[in-house]
Design a protein around this motif. Structure first.
Motif, PDB file in Angstrom:
ATOM      1  N   MET A   1      21.489 -47.535  14.006  1.00  0.00           N
ATOM      2  CA  MET A   1      20.278 -47.386  14.805  1.00  0.00           C
ATOM      3  C   MET A   1      19.285 -46.522  14.027  1.00  0.00           C
ATOM      4  O   MET A   1      19.660 -45.541  13.418  1.00  0.00           O
ATOM      5  N   ILE A   2      18.029 -46.925  14.066  1.00  0.00           N
ATOM      6  CA  ILE A   2      16.990 -46.186  13.349  1.00  0.00           C
ATOM      7  C   ILE A   2      16.065 -45.503  14.353  1.00  0.00           C
ATOM      8  O   ILE A   2      16.002 -45.892  15.519  1.00  0.00           O
ATOM      9  N   GLY A   3      15.363 -44.487  13.882  1.00  0.00           N
ATOM     10  CA  GLY A   3      14.321 -43.863  14.694  1.00  0.00           C
ATOM     11  C   GLY A   3      14.804 -42.939  15.786  1.00  0.00           C
ATOM     12  O   GLY A   3      14.000 -42.522  16.630  1.00  0.00           O
ATOM     13  N   LEU A   4      16.082 -42.600  15.802  1.00  0.00           N
ATOM     14  CA  LEU A   4      16.562 -41.709  16.855  1.00  0.00           C
ATOM     15  C   LEU A   4      15.914 -40.342  16.707  1.00  0.00           C
ATOM     16  O   LEU A   4      15.705 -39.853  15.605  1.00  0.00           O
ATOM     17  N   GLY A   5      15.559 -39.722  17.821  1.00  0.00           N
ATOM     18  CA  GLY A   5      14.922 -38.419  17.820  1.00  0.00           C
ATOM     19  C   GLY A   5      13.641 -38.431  18.623  1.00  0.00           C
ATOM     20  O   GLY A   5      13.320 -39.394  19.318  1.00  0.00           O
ATOM     21  N   LYS A   6      12.901 -37.353  18.523  1.00  0.00           N
ATOM     22  CA  LYS A   6      11.657 -37.194  19.284  1.00  0.00           C
ATOM     23  C   LYS A   6      10.474 -37.409  18.352  1.00  0.00           C
ATOM     24  O   LYS A   6      10.407 -36.824  17.275  1.00  0.00           O
ATOM     25  N   TRP A   7       9.533 -38.260  18.804  1.00  0.00           N
ATOM     26  CA  TRP A   7       8.367 -38.658  18.017  1.00  0.00           C
ATOM     27  C   TRP A   7       7.103 -38.475  18.830  1.00  0.00           C
ATOM     28  O   TRP A   7       7.140 -38.488  20.056  1.00  0.00           O
ATOM     29  N   TYR A  49      12.434 -52.905  26.797  1.00  0.00           N
ATOM     30  CA  TYR A  49      13.563 -53.827  26.618  1.00  0.00           C
ATOM     31  C   TYR A  49      13.326 -54.737  25.419  1.00  0.00           C
ATOM     32  O   TYR A  49      12.277 -54.666  24.778  1.00  0.00           O
ATOM     33  N   ASP A  50      14.302 -55.592  25.147  1.00  0.00           N
ATOM     34  CA  ASP A  50      14.235 -56.535  24.006  1.00  0.00           C
ATOM     35  C   ASP A  50      13.921 -55.829  22.696  1.00  0.00           C
ATOM     36  O   ASP A  50      13.113 -56.301  21.899  1.00  0.00           O
ATOM     37  N   ILE A  51      14.581 -54.706  22.445  1.00  0.00           N
ATOM     38  CA  ILE A  51      14.351 -53.950  21.223  1.00  0.00           C
ATOM     39  C   ILE A  51      15.038 -54.660  20.059  1.00  0.00           C
ATOM     40  O   ILE A  51      16.220 -54.965  20.119  1.00  0.00           O
ATOM     41  N   CYS A  52      14.275 -54.925  19.010  1.00  0.00           N
ATOM     42  CA  CYS A  52      14.798 -55.540  17.790  1.00  0.00           C
ATOM     43  C   CYS A  52      14.630 -54.558  16.646  1.00  0.00           C
ATOM     44  O   CYS A  52      13.588 -53.917  16.515  1.00  0.00           O
ATOM     45  N   GLU A  53      15.650 -54.469  15.831  1.00  0.00           N
ATOM     46  CA  GLU A  53      15.629 -53.619  14.649  1.00  0.00           C
ATOM     47  C   GLU A  53      15.610 -54.535  13.435  1.00  0.00           C
ATOM     48  O   GLU A  53      16.453 -55.422  13.310  1.00  0.00           O
ATOM     49  N   ASN A  54      14.620 -54.356  12.573  1.00  0.00           N
ATOM     50  CA  ASN A  54      14.506 -55.166  11.368  1.00  0.00           C
ATOM     51  C   ASN A  54      14.131 -54.245  10.216  1.00  0.00           C
ATOM     52  O   ASN A  54      12.964 -53.871  10.067  1.00  0.00           O
ATOM     53  N   GLY A  55      15.117 -53.854   9.424  1.00  0.00           N
ATOM     54  CA  GLY A  55      14.873 -52.887   8.355  1.00  0.00           C
ATOM     55  C   GLY A  55      14.462 -51.557   8.949  1.00  0.00           C
ATOM     56  O   GLY A  55      15.185 -50.977   9.751  1.00  0.00           O
TER      57      GLY A  55
END
Length: 104
Positions: A1-7, A49-55
């Motif tokens: 999983m990418i992007g975990l954390g607070k942004w 919803y419908d979260i897609c991870e691409n690179g």
């Protein structure tokens, strides 16, 4: 999983402007998003919803209860501790997220 954390990132539209804070969490292998806009007292109800991870990119949809149900498209490209992205809103078009950065 990418992007975990607070942004955080800045958005500006005719109906809303300010810095949004998004906490991206791993919820048993699924993305979970907690969103706040400190300058807005009460945000409309929404579901991501419908979260897609691409690179290094995340994209998905969100249903927002605002004058009825509205579906928006969301996309971000994460580069280390910064990101670029947009929210595509019906009737408003593509809204750029500016100054995207990790804060925790």
């Amino acid at each position: 999983m990418i992007g975990l954390g607070k942004w955080t990132g800045d958005i500006e539209t005719s109906v809303l402007s300010g810095s949004a804070v998004v906490d991206i969490k791993n919820n048993n292998g699924e993305y979970d998003f907690l969103v706040s806009v400190p300058s807005v007292e009460k945000l409309p109800d929404f579901k991501v919803y419908d979260i897609c991870e691409n690179g290094n990119c995340l994209s998905g949809k969100a249903d927002i209860s605002l004058m009825g149900k509205m579906t928006v498209d969301i996309a971000v490209e994460i580069n280390g501790d910064t990101f670029t992205g947009y929210i595509k809103v019906p009737f408003l078009g593509k809204i750029e997220i500016k100054n995207g950065r990790k804060i925790g």
